[in-house]
Design an enzyme around this catalytic site. Sequence first.
Site, PDB file in Angstrom:
ATOM      1  N   HIS A  77      31.118  38.894  45.638  1.00 50.77           N
ATOM      2  CA  HIS A  77      32.415  38.856  44.989  1.00 50.77           C
ATOM      3  C   HIS A  77      32.641  40.328  44.212  1.00 50.77           C
ATOM      4  CE1 HIS A  77      33.153  34.599  45.490  1.00 50.77           C
ATOM      5  NE2 HIS A  77      31.940  34.572  45.293  1.00 50.77           N
ATOM      6  N   ASN A 133      38.611  36.282  46.920  1.00 53.43           N
ATOM      7  CA  ASN A 133      39.197  35.774  45.800  1.00 53.43           C
ATOM      8  C   ASN A 133      39.315  36.792  44.770  1.00 53.43           C
ATOM      9  OD1 ASN A 133      36.443  35.711  45.353  1.00 53.43           O
ATOM     10  ND2 ASN A 133      36.513  34.051  43.886  1.00 53.43           N
ATOM     11  N   HIS A 146      33.626  27.119  50.897  1.00 55.79           N
ATOM     12  CA  HIS A 146      33.192  26.431  49.858  1.00 55.79           C
ATOM     13  C   HIS A 146      33.503  25.169  49.854  1.00 55.79           C
ATOM     14  CE1 HIS A 146      32.833  26.703  45.209  1.00 55.79           C
ATOM     15  NE2 HIS A 146      33.041  25.423  45.303  1.00 55.79           N
ATOM     16  N   ASP A 167      25.637  35.275  46.373  1.00 58.84           N
ATOM     17  CA  ASP A 167      26.993  34.540  45.545  1.00 58.84           C
ATOM     18  C   ASP A 167      27.047  35.375  44.357  1.00 58.84           C
ATOM     19  OD1 ASP A 167      29.202  33.364  44.848  1.00 58.84           O
ATOM     20  OD2 ASP A 167      28.357  31.458  44.213  1.00 58.84           O
ATOM     21  N   ALA A 218      33.197  30.615  35.613  1.00 54.55           N
ATOM     22  CA  ALA A 218      32.007  30.294  36.551  1.00 54.55           C
ATOM     23  C   ALA A 218      31.576  31.411  37.535  1.00 54.55           C
ATOM     24  CB  ALA A 218      32.253  28.795  37.378  1.00 54.55           C
ATOM     25  N   GLY A 219      30.117  31.423  37.678  1.00 55.19           N
ATOM     26  CA  GLY A 219      29.768  32.518  38.540  1.00 55.19           C
ATOM     27  C   GLY A 219      28.557  33.227  37.847  1.00 55.19           C
TER      28      GLY A 219
HETATM   29  C1  NCD Z   1      32.696  32.582  42.411  1.00 60.03           C
HETATM   30  C2  NCD Z   1      33.415  33.661  41.701  1.00 60.03           C
HETATM   31  O1  NCD Z   1      33.254  33.663  40.361  1.00 60.03           O
HETATM   32  O2  NCD Z   1      34.263  34.388  42.469  1.00 60.03           O
HETATM   33  N1  NCD Z   1      32.143  31.708  41.356  1.00 60.03           N
HETATM   34  C3  NCD Z   1      31.091  30.728  41.570  1.00 60.03           C
HETATM   35  O3  NCD Z   1      30.862  29.891  40.424  1.00 60.03           O
HETATM   36  N2  NCD Z   1      30.455  30.701  42.322  1.00 60.03           N
HETATM   37  C4  NCD Z   1      33.512  31.740  43.276  1.00 60.03           C
HETATM   38  C5  NCD Z   1      32.731  30.865  44.287  1.00 60.03           C
HETATM   39  O4  NCD Z   1      31.836  31.467  45.127  1.00 60.03           O
HETATM   40  O5  NCD Z   1      33.059  29.807  44.515  1.00 60.03           O
HETATM   41 ZN    ZN Z   2      30.995  33.079  45.877  1.00 62.18          ZN
HETATM   42 ZN    ZN Z   3      32.332  29.206  46.511  1.00 62.61          ZN
END
Ligand code: NCD
Ligand code: ZN
Ligand code: ZN
Length: 411
Positions: free
Chosen positions: A54, A86, A169, A282, A296-297
Amino acid sequence: MILKNAKFYLGGHIAEKDIKIEGGKISAFGHFSGEGIDAKGLFALPGLIDPHVHLRDPGLTHKEDFCSGTRAALCGGFTTVLDMPNTKPSTTTLAALKEKRKIAAQKAVCDYGIHFGATKENFAEVKAAKSPTLKLYMGKSTGEVLVDDIASIWKHFDGFPHEKPLLLHAEDEETLNSLEKLGIKGRATIAEKIAVEKARLIAAQVNRLVYFAHLSTAESIHMAKLWEKSLVEVSPHHLFLSSDKDGKRLKEFYRVNPPLRSEAERRRLWGSLYEIDTIGSDHAPHTPEEKKKGAAGFPGLETSLSLFLDAHNKGLLALPWIIFRMAENPARIFNLHSKGRIGIGYDADITLVDLKKEWKVSADDFQSKCGWTPYEGMKLRGKVKKVLFRGVLAVEDGAVLAETKGREVLL
Ligand code: NCD
Ligand code: ZN
Ligand code: ZN
């Protein structure tokens, strides 16, 4: 250009040869005289390919952008990254795709691809975009993209060319919402398993290829693989971190979708090693302030390879396992014909690693804008030393040396 004394896998065996590079491509193996870059003591891997990052550009560039994100990629040993839709706006219209293309062409320092995103309505746009891939979120994660009803999922599964990768996802939105209503916290594994079951059954029904992003349990992987055209991606954090082992340490930085699982579940995931088709970092950067508010991420580009090299050094994984899932197989799945191998005629994307080098993870040394990492303070053995990108020495010892320019390769 000659890469001297490189040690690498050639036809299933470890070779120690010079690699000749002409016009950004590998042209010969052998022993050549003349000046070059010395690779003595280092192991050469094909430039890695991350199918799941991302980069946050456009719209969320305070977290990352095409420049910082691709610099992080190069420093982590990745020479090609595939960006998720996204962003702001989501890459779900032709206009948004065009805008992202323009930004990427200006800012990317390694090669890249752009995943197009599915919505409940954009069937005509998906068709018109002629995108090589499509990403569909069955459950809400970061961003606006969501396709959570069977009819729309089915229509995309059937409408998008069946041999092209449709990435998922896989967390089921209705299950996630119901769990929350029932007071069951933490996006339980059942939400992933229900999504996987729905998706693999629909995929089998319409006879299509389906790519499950970041699966987090052995059981989901096993269920996905009940359909022969399923491909499974796993992310490093689900293999190396767990809720019981790392939850307390990570505190407000803990959230990721799908979440970290229990230590028992993490161990079972290691039992699925040979069902995993690709590793996707990710890489999902958020600022510390956003993390504290529940974003989240995890960032992952600059730690992924070392985590696996460290596991290799501990006797848990063979190098070919890593090379296959982080380079060769992503190249095959996403039709990146000149990538993923150290071979004659391939792009001279080469990641030179010092397999024995021990280092301590510190976000201060990283290129990513987000400024933190869930692996802070961890000691890992195995580190990127130099990265050649299209024959140019782009990275050495964590520093970006050259002003390289990435190209769109997922076409
Ligand atoms: C990802 C994001 O922040 O873009 N977040 C995550 O927790 N993995 C989105 C995703 O990959 O689902
Ligand atoms: Zn992701
Ligand atoms: Zn995802």
